[in-house]
Design a protein around this motif. Structure first.
Motif, short mmCIF file in Angstrom:
data_model
loop_
_atom_site.label_atom_id
_atom_site.label_comp_id
_atom_site.label_asym_id
_atom_site.label_seq_id
_atom_site.Cartn_x
_atom_site.Cartn_y
_atom_site.Cartn_z
N LEU A 230 48.38 42.37 29.61
CA LEU A 230 48.49 43.55 30.47
C LEU A 230 48.17 43.14 31.91
O LEU A 230 49.01 43.23 32.79
N GLY A 231 46.95 42.73 32.15
CA GLY A 231 46.54 42.25 33.47
C GLY A 231 46.79 43.26 34.57
O GLY A 231 46.87 44.48 34.35
N THR A 232 46.93 42.75 35.78
CA THR A 232 47.20 43.61 36.93
C THR A 232 48.49 44.39 36.75
O THR A 232 48.59 45.56 37.13
N ALA A 233 49.50 43.77 36.13
CA ALA A 233 50.79 44.44 35.93
C ALA A 233 50.64 45.66 35.05
O ALA A 233 51.14 46.75 35.36
N GLY A 234 49.96 45.51 33.91
CA GLY A 234 49.78 46.64 33.02
C GLY A 234 48.90 47.71 33.61
O GLY A 234 49.17 48.91 33.45
N PHE A 235 47.85 47.30 34.31
CA PHE A 235 46.98 48.26 34.97
C PHE A 235 47.77 49.07 35.99
O PHE A 235 47.63 50.29 36.08
#
Length: 333
Positions: A130-135
């Protein structure tokens, strides 16, 4: 890694002023200040990371800096009572990887106010998939829903559909019952996008930007835009009455030439989504939603895992637009 040092991917300036990244031995004494020291298990690669590591974009704000804007691992030391040795935690955004040593290292030290407890039911690997993209995708959806978006309102279009944010946004929206239209320049990825849940694929090549009027036919109840520029102008011109748009990225352009008509004649809302500095408790709430109702069904299907040693060779694929989905970096075997 010896008892006193560990491996880190450090971005620095060369003698001729070029930005270069490479592996080096680092010590804990060289890390930035912070209350939480983490043994890093995973990080990820975002487009921003590729820009930072190669110097293709002016995103690094101090040199030298360990790259990697995403971190997931196990607490080894903490002076903050909320975190204890052995706790699984993650951290994304803020100054990590651009002005504060980041996740491309076997050890990271992070200010406690940037650290999130790993949500129950989520693994470290999933958190970095997820990381920054999912957040960012989840934050955009949450803000749009707070602005009135619901599945019954109509279709939601997602631009930059094969990228990390776009792919995850399609998966999340489709899983939540929305009818999603994927807007992409990659016609060869129709099967990939349909598998994520896109009901329809629309190619950017079908849009004649020279002929886009201030208002076009009403198409979308909602939109997540990852590219900016002419695409965002077209999206605004084709929104339904009281539609809502989340502006998330600028892969095509930072400029926006549009008119006030979508806003004053159709009541369209343009929401800016800044995932970098969203404070607590909202940050924890978004991560908790990502572990529950907004967890993408196909997360691991669209995620590839590479080893730390493979990191430098991976950046060019991001800069050349050859990546779809998410890339996780396994820091410690």
């Amino acid at each position: 890694m010896t008892s006193n040092t560990f491996t880190a991917f450090v971005i620095d300036k060369t003698a001729d002023g070029q930005t270069r990244g490479g592996f080096t031995e680092f010590s804990a004494a060289q890390l930035d200040e912070g209350e939480v020291t983490i043994r890093v298990h995973y990080s990820s690669i975002n487009y921003k990371d590729a820009l930072a590591a190669t110097g293709a974009g002016k995103v690094i704000r101090r040199f030298p800096c360990i790259g990697g804007i995403d971190v997931a691992g196990e607490v080894v030391e903490s002076t903050d009572a909320r975190f204890k040795p052995g706790d699984a935690v993650l951290a994304t955004s803020f100054d990590i990887g651009v002005a504060h040593h980041g996740g491309y290292a076997q050890i990271a030290r992070i200010p406690a106010k940037w650290v999130v407890a790993l949500p129950q039911g989520m693994t470290m690997l999933e958190s970095m998939a997820l990381g920054t993209a999912g957040f960012t995708a989840a934050l955009g959806i949450i803000r749009m829903e707070a602005n009135g978006l619901a599945p019954s309102n109509g279709q939601v279009v997602v631009s930059g559909a094969t990228g990390g944010v776009g792919s995850l946004a399609i998966d999340m929206l489709a899983s939540a019952g929305y009818e999603v239209v994927a807007l992409t320049g990659k016609g060869s990825e129709e099967a990939y996008l349909k598998n994520l849940g896109a009901a329809e694929i629309r190619l950017t090549s079908t849009i004649d930007h020279a002929k886009v009027r201030p208002l076009e036919g009403s198409l979308w109840a909602g939109a997540i835009d990852n590219v900016g520029g002419p695409i965002l102008h077209w999206i605004l011109a084709t929104m339904k009455q009281a539609g809502t748009v989340a502006s998330i990225g600028n892969a095509a352009s930072i400029k926006l030439e549009t008119t006030v008509f979508p806003f004053i004649l159709r009541g369209v809302s343009l929401l800016g989504v800044d995932s970098g500095y969203i404070p607590f408790p909202m940050r924890q709430q978004v991560w908790d939603r990502l572990a529950t109702d907004l967890h993408p069904k196909h997360l691991m299907d669209i995620t590839r895992v590479i080893h730390f040693a493979e990191l430098p060779a991976a950046f060019d694929d991001f800069l050349q637009g050859r990546i779809k989905g998410r890339t996780v970096v396994k820091i410690i075997d």
